[in-house]
Design a protein around this motif. Structure first.
Motif, PDB file in Angstrom:
ATOM      1  N   VAL B 115      38.727  63.895   7.482  1.00  0.00           N
ATOM      2  CA  VAL B 115      38.346  65.241   7.046  1.00  0.00           C
ATOM      3  C   VAL B 115      36.824  65.337   6.899  1.00  0.00           C
ATOM      4  CG1 VAL B 115      38.505  66.891   5.137  1.00  0.00           C
ATOM      5  CG2 VAL B 115      40.561  65.708   5.942  1.00  0.00           C
ATOM      6  N   LEU B 116      36.216  64.306   6.329  1.00  0.00           N
ATOM      7  CA  LEU B 116      34.753  64.293   6.185  1.00  0.00           C
ATOM      8  C   LEU B 116      34.110  64.433   7.561  1.00  0.00           C
ATOM      9  CD1 LEU B 116      32.031  63.776   4.781  1.00  0.00           C
ATOM     10  CD2 LEU B 116      32.524  61.328   4.843  1.00  0.00           C
ATOM     11  N   MET B 117      34.630  63.710   8.536  1.00  0.00           N
ATOM     12  CA  MET B 117      34.040  63.746   9.856  1.00  0.00           C
ATOM     13  C   MET B 117      34.231  65.112  10.497  1.00  0.00           C
ATOM     14  SD  MET B 117      34.182  60.771  12.570  1.00  0.00           S
ATOM     15  CE  MET B 117      35.768  61.100  13.274  1.00  0.00           C
ATOM     16  N   ALA B 118      35.433  65.675  10.343  1.00  0.00           N
ATOM     17  CA  ALA B 118      35.716  66.973  10.965  1.00  0.00           C
ATOM     18  C   ALA B 118      34.817  68.062  10.384  1.00  0.00           C
ATOM     19  CB  ALA B 118      37.189  67.329  10.760  1.00  0.00           C
ATOM     20  N   LEU B 119      34.708  68.109   9.055  1.00  0.00           N
ATOM     21  CA  LEU B 119      33.901  69.161   8.431  1.00  0.00           C
ATOM     22  C   LEU B 119      32.415  68.931   8.708  1.00  0.00           C
ATOM     23  CD1 LEU B 119      35.625  69.820   4.955  1.00  0.00           C
ATOM     24  CD2 LEU B 119      35.856  71.093   7.105  1.00  0.00           C
ATOM     25  N   ALA B 120      31.978  67.674   8.655  1.00  0.00           N
ATOM     26  CA  ALA B 120      30.561  67.385   8.893  1.00  0.00           C
ATOM     27  C   ALA B 120      30.163  67.814  10.297  1.00  0.00           C
ATOM     28  CB  ALA B 120      30.289  65.898   8.691  1.00  0.00           C
ATOM     29  N   ARG B 121      31.064  67.557  11.249  1.00  0.00           N
ATOM     30  CA  ARG B 121      30.807  67.918  12.637  1.00  0.00           C
ATOM     31  C   ARG B 121      30.726  69.434  12.785  1.00  0.00           C
ATOM     32  NH1 ARG B 121      35.430  65.964  16.555  1.00  0.00           N
ATOM     33  NH2 ARG B 121      34.613  66.955  18.432  1.00  0.00           N
ATOM     34  N   GLN B 122      31.669  70.116  12.120  1.00  0.00           N
ATOM     35  CA  GLN B 122      31.710  71.576  12.220  1.00  0.00           C
ATOM     36  C   GLN B 122      30.498  72.205  11.520  1.00  0.00           C
ATOM     37  OE1 GLN B 122      34.558  73.780   9.749  1.00  0.00           O
ATOM     38  NE2 GLN B 122      35.377  74.682  11.611  1.00  0.00           N
ATOM     39  N   GLN B 123      30.174  71.699  10.334  1.00  0.00           N
ATOM     40  CA  GLN B 123      29.127  72.360   9.549  1.00  0.00           C
ATOM     41  C   GLN B 123      27.723  71.955   9.998  1.00  0.00           C
ATOM     42  OE1 GLN B 123      31.655  71.648   5.620  1.00  0.00           O
ATOM     43  NE2 GLN B 123      29.927  72.991   5.159  1.00  0.00           N
ATOM     44  N   LEU B 124      27.534  70.665  10.279  1.00  0.00           N
ATOM     45  CA  LEU B 124      26.176  70.193  10.594  1.00  0.00           C
ATOM     46  C   LEU B 124      25.889  70.155  12.086  1.00  0.00           C
ATOM     47  CD1 LEU B 124      25.973  67.136   8.142  1.00  0.00           C
ATOM     48  CD2 LEU B 124      25.063  69.425   7.785  1.00  0.00           C
ATOM     49  N   GLY B 125      26.920  70.003  12.903  1.00  0.00           N
ATOM     50  CA  GLY B 125      26.714  69.915  14.349  1.00  0.00           C
ATOM     51  C   GLY B 125      26.275  68.533  14.787  1.00  0.00           C
ATOM     52  N   MET B 126      26.494  68.275  16.084  1.00  0.00           N
ATOM     53  CA  MET B 126      26.148  66.977  16.653  1.00  0.00           C
ATOM     54  C   MET B 126      24.777  67.036  17.328  1.00  0.00           C
ATOM     55  SD  MET B 126      28.755  64.979  16.065  1.00  0.00           S
ATOM     56  CE  MET B 126      28.188  63.604  17.075  1.00  0.00           C
ATOM     57  N   ILE B 127      24.171  65.875  17.449  1.00  0.00           N
ATOM     58  CA  ILE B 127      22.969  65.730  18.258  1.00  0.00           C
ATOM     59  C   ILE B 127      23.362  65.971  19.720  1.00  0.00           C
ATOM     60  CG2 ILE B 127      21.384  63.963  19.156  1.00  0.00           C
ATOM     61  CD1 ILE B 127      21.376  62.768  16.323  1.00  0.00           C
ATOM     62  N   ALA B 128      22.488  66.633  20.488  1.00  0.00           N
ATOM     63  CA  ALA B 128      22.799  66.953  21.881  1.00  0.00           C
ATOM     64  C   ALA B 128      23.203  65.699  22.650  1.00  0.00           C
ATOM     65  CB  ALA B 128      21.582  67.604  22.542  1.00  0.00           C
ATOM     66  N   GLY B 129      24.276  65.784  23.407  1.00  0.00           N
ATOM     67  CA  GLY B 129      24.710  64.654  24.228  1.00  0.00           C
ATOM     68  C   GLY B 129      25.816  63.842  23.594  1.00  0.00           C
ATOM     69  N   LEU B 130      26.131  64.142  22.344  1.00  0.00           N
ATOM     70  CA  LEU B 130      27.211  63.416  21.682  1.00  0.00           C
ATOM     71  C   LEU B 130      28.337  64.373  21.344  1.00  0.00           C
ATOM     72  CD1 LEU B 130      25.453  61.064  19.105  1.00  0.00           C
ATOM     73  CD2 LEU B 130      26.479  60.446  21.275  1.00  0.00           C
ATOM     74  N   SER B 131      29.582  63.894  21.455  1.00  0.00           N
ATOM     75  CA  SER B 131      30.699  64.765  21.123  1.00  0.00           C
ATOM     76  C   SER B 131      31.315  64.422  19.768  1.00  0.00           C
ATOM     77  CB  SER B 131      31.761  64.697  22.219  1.00  0.00           C
ATOM     78  OG  SER B 131      32.139  63.357  22.433  1.00  0.00           O
ATOM     79  N   ARG B 132      31.251  63.173  19.379  1.00  0.00           N
ATOM     80  CA  ARG B 132      31.820  62.753  18.098  1.00  0.00           C
ATOM     81  C   ARG B 132      30.874  61.756  17.441  1.00  0.00           C
ATOM     82  NH1 ARG B 132      37.301  63.129  17.319  1.00  0.00           N
ATOM     83  NH2 ARG B 132      37.415  61.205  16.143  1.00  0.00           N
ATOM     84  N   PRO B 133      30.826  61.733  16.106  1.00  0.00           N
ATOM     85  CA  PRO B 133      29.981  60.721  15.461  1.00  0.00           C
ATOM     86  C   PRO B 133      30.562  59.326  15.687  1.00  0.00           C
ATOM     87  CG  PRO B 133      30.716  62.409  13.875  1.00  0.00           C
ATOM     88  CD  PRO B 133      31.521  62.588  15.125  1.00  0.00           C
ATOM     89  N   ALA B 134      29.692  58.326  15.661  1.00  0.00           N
ATOM     90  CA  ALA B 134      30.143  56.942  15.600  1.00  0.00           C
ATOM     91  C   ALA B 134      30.050  56.529  14.136  1.00  0.00           C
ATOM     92  CB  ALA B 134      29.260  56.050  16.455  1.00  0.00           C
ATOM     93  N   ILE B 135      30.907  55.616  13.723  1.00  0.00           N
ATOM     94  CA  ILE B 135      30.840  55.117  12.355  1.00  0.00           C
ATOM     95  C   ILE B 135      30.330  53.689  12.405  1.00  0.00           C
ATOM     96  CG2 ILE B 135      32.115  54.690  10.231  1.00  0.00           C
ATOM     97  CD1 ILE B 135      34.162  56.699  11.052  1.00  0.00           C
ATOM     98  N   SER B 136      29.392  53.382  11.520  1.00  0.00           N
ATOM     99  CA  SER B 136      28.816  52.038  11.515  1.00  0.00           C
ATOM    100  C   SER B 136      28.589  51.558  10.095  1.00  0.00           C
ATOM    101  CB  SER B 136      27.485  52.036  12.266  1.00  0.00           C
ATOM    102  OG  SER B 136      26.932  50.729  12.274  1.00  0.00           O
ATOM    103  N   THR B 137      28.698  50.256   9.909  1.00  0.00           N
ATOM    104  CA  THR B 137      28.319  49.674   8.624  1.00  0.00           C
ATOM    105  C   THR B 137      27.617  48.350   8.888  1.00  0.00           C
ATOM    106  OG1 THR B 137      29.098  49.307   6.353  1.00  0.00           O
ATOM    107  CG2 THR B 137      30.384  48.285   8.090  1.00  0.00           C
ATOM    108  N   ALA B 138      26.926  47.852   7.865  1.00  0.00           N
ATOM    109  CA  ALA B 138      26.239  46.571   7.987  1.00  0.00           C
ATOM    110  C   ALA B 138      27.163  45.487   7.478  1.00  0.00           C
ATOM    111  CB  ALA B 138      24.955  46.591   7.171  1.00  0.00           C
ATOM    112  N   ILE B 139      27.370  44.444   8.265  1.00  0.00           N
ATOM    113  CA  ILE B 139      28.192  43.316   7.812  1.00  0.00           C
ATOM    114  C   ILE B 139      27.271  42.119   7.556  1.00  0.00           C
ATOM    115  CG2 ILE B 139      30.289  44.117   8.957  1.00  0.00           C
ATOM    116  CD1 ILE B 139      29.724  42.111  11.154  1.00  0.00           C
ATOM    117  N   PRO B 140      27.696  41.206   6.650  1.00  0.00           N
ATOM    118  CA  PRO B 140      26.821  40.082   6.308  1.00  0.00           C
ATOM    119  C   PRO B 140      26.650  39.140   7.494  1.00  0.00           C
ATOM    120  CG  PRO B 140      29.007  39.759   5.364  1.00  0.00           C
ATOM    121  CD  PRO B 140      28.985  41.142   5.942  1.00  0.00           C
TER     122      PRO B 140
END
Lengths: 346, 346
Positions: B115-140
């Motif tokens: 839901v966070l991703m769907a609303l964020a995409r709808q409200q904030l919009g994507m950077i040109a050239g991307l259709s969906r956000p990628a999710i990333s985290t830092a691992i040790p």
């Protein structure tokens, strides 16, 4: 029961394989081992074992077969198949051939997975209906449990029907080796709700739901954190996913143990604690040592073949032999052939 | 710098988000926080904080905005988008809207990822050239290191061009947040030799080799055990693989810590050791506590959005806020837009 051991494979060669075989022989009184390798090296290793390893009837249950050639680590599976003149003189080829000729019931090797799989497939043949073996190992889980994860990398770009085969194969493994009457099987996915995740997994889920599986209890999707929970016996995935999960998990354990030791060297107080804690810490290490779960099974071949970790020491190699023993004792290959024949008809 | 916090999300809601925000404010003097949630609950939480949390100028840097509706955990992303009447009154929607309106520079939420991703995409919009956000985290990782892993599940059934985008995105992350001048980027695979593994990964490898990447150092394939070695800054994979690796790794750490504690309760000697070892063990737990690495970034949106683990406590939530702060301070979104524009032209 007689096992053919490729004594030249792995990072340590005969230093690990000979002693590992002796450890397994001590634990399994009905086992006999054929050691394939360079006779002089194997005899030297046998001669150098401590007295405690040489008692009783163990020497009578070991036969050395001279097959001095160790396949080069850089050999590709396709070259191994194309150049029989190269591979046919090797300790691995000879050990597999003993199984083909009925002189042994199964084979254990710590050689490179790709070449082992290629030669095993060529020499032993696949169970009808399968084109490539699946690789599986048991990972630790909560409670007294363990969970079989497959595939671990033999099959990438799998189709839904492959995942269905892995489910049948894994269930048969839990049944034959651990005596689980109706193994709980799940598909690894990014979510537990039906209809979510990768297309091939959703399609495999439909296939699994549509058919009645008397041989196992299909539980739908499980996420990555469900692998260690003890709620499933078999987790099915594409080889890419299983391979990354297994290797990253092993490396994570290594990193954790390393950092834990570092924490215990931090102050006089923690160094004192670590002296007192030594038995607790070695109990911990023993429990999570990857060698405890050493032994990845190549499933779907006509006979039992177990791959030991290349970096396994003697103790680890001994566990791989025990795994092969349990699979043969549980008549896994015959069970798999029956399970897959039923599946194809169903 | 001002962050909009969805204070109602996550397993603990305001109990974790309010105190976590205060912890982050104490650590980051230039930060201001807008808390979106039920005013009475947020005020009660603020009022109940220990005196140590209420000193200095922190109260002046917190603003409560009344947005009492918490989105139900069972809400699907597609329903959230289809029923604006439902979602638009929520704390999450209001927090994202503050970013859209320029009242905040980024948003942090512990709500459900989909839901966070769907609303964020709808409200904030994507950077040109991307259709969906990628999710990333830092691992040790070994050494002082960490490694960014992406994608973690937002994208499954990815194509080679997506993996190429993830490489650019991850590199920009390491550059903007950690100041790595030329991040080392690798593709996760079942083998390190070129030409092996999944088809889409082999194709992505070709794409990455064919182009010159001034922005990062492409290192080819890495296996699962390479994630923690400290030799790479960014590991790229399909969302299915990353999701399973991350979740199984978290669960494995949990199981290890549990078993370690059990080992220390085994005898009087180990119980005494555990008393002495308490500082060492808590140092160990701290280092591997997932909250230390809490905060998964939704990358590719026009602005910064960080997702905190749903089960994170106040301390964990505070780390997610810090991550959002670092991304904004490093101008990550602008950097990503530039990197992807260059990539598209290249």
């Amino acid at each position: 029961m007689r096992l053919a051991v490729d004594a030249m494979g792995g990072d340590f060669g005969p230093r690990a394989t000979v002693r590992g075989s002796i450890e397994a022989l001590a634990a399994l009184p009905e086992l006999e081992v054929l050691l394939y390798g360079a006779r002089d090296q194997l005899e030297a290793q046998l001669g150098s074992l401590p007295r405690s390893c040489r008692n009783a009837d163990i020497p009578e249950r070991v036969t050395i077969v001279d097959a001095p050639l160790r396949l080069p680590d850089t050999l590709s599976p396709s070259r191994a198949l194309r150049l029989p003149s190269l591979s046919s003189g090797s300790s691995l080829h000879a050990a597999l051939q003993a199984v083909v000729d009925g002189r042994a019931d199964g084979c254990v090797s710590a050689g490179a997975t790709g070449v082992l799989m290629a030669l095993a497939r060529q020499q032993l043949g696949m169970i009808a209906g399968l084109s490539r073996p699946a690789i599986s190992t048991a990972i630790p889980a909560r409670g007294p449990g363990r969970c079989y994860l497959l595939d671990l990398g033999a099959n990438v770009d799998t189709r839904p029907t492959h995942l269905l085969q892995f489910a049948r194969i894994g269930a048969e493994m839990a049944r034959a080796v651990d005596g689980v009457a109706c193994p709980r099987v799940a598909l690894l996915n990014v979510a537990v709700e039906p209809g979510r995740g990768e297309r091939r997994i959703r399609e495999a889920d439909e296939l699994l739901r549509r058919q009645h599986h008397a041989a196992f209890d299909y539980r739908g999707f499980v996420e990555g954190d469900g692998l260690f929970g003890g709620a499933i016996d078999v987790a099915v995935c594409d080889g890419m996913v299983g391979n990354i999960a297994l290797k990253s998990g092993e490396a994570l354990i290594e990193l954790l143990v390393e950092r834990l030791s570092a924490c215990f060297q931090h102050s006089w107080r923690s160094r004192l604690a670590s002296l007192l804690a030594r038995p607790a810490l070695s109990r911990f290490r023993r429990e999570f040592d990857p060698v405890r779960y050493n032994g990845a099974s190549l499933l779907g071949l006509q006979r039992t073949v177990v791959k030991s970790h290349g970096s396994a020491d003697a103790h680890g190699f001994g566990w791989a032999i025990r795994r092969a023993h349990h699979e043969i004792a549980g008549q896994l290959s015959a069970g798999l052939a029956a399970a897959l024949a039923t599946g194809a008809a169903g």
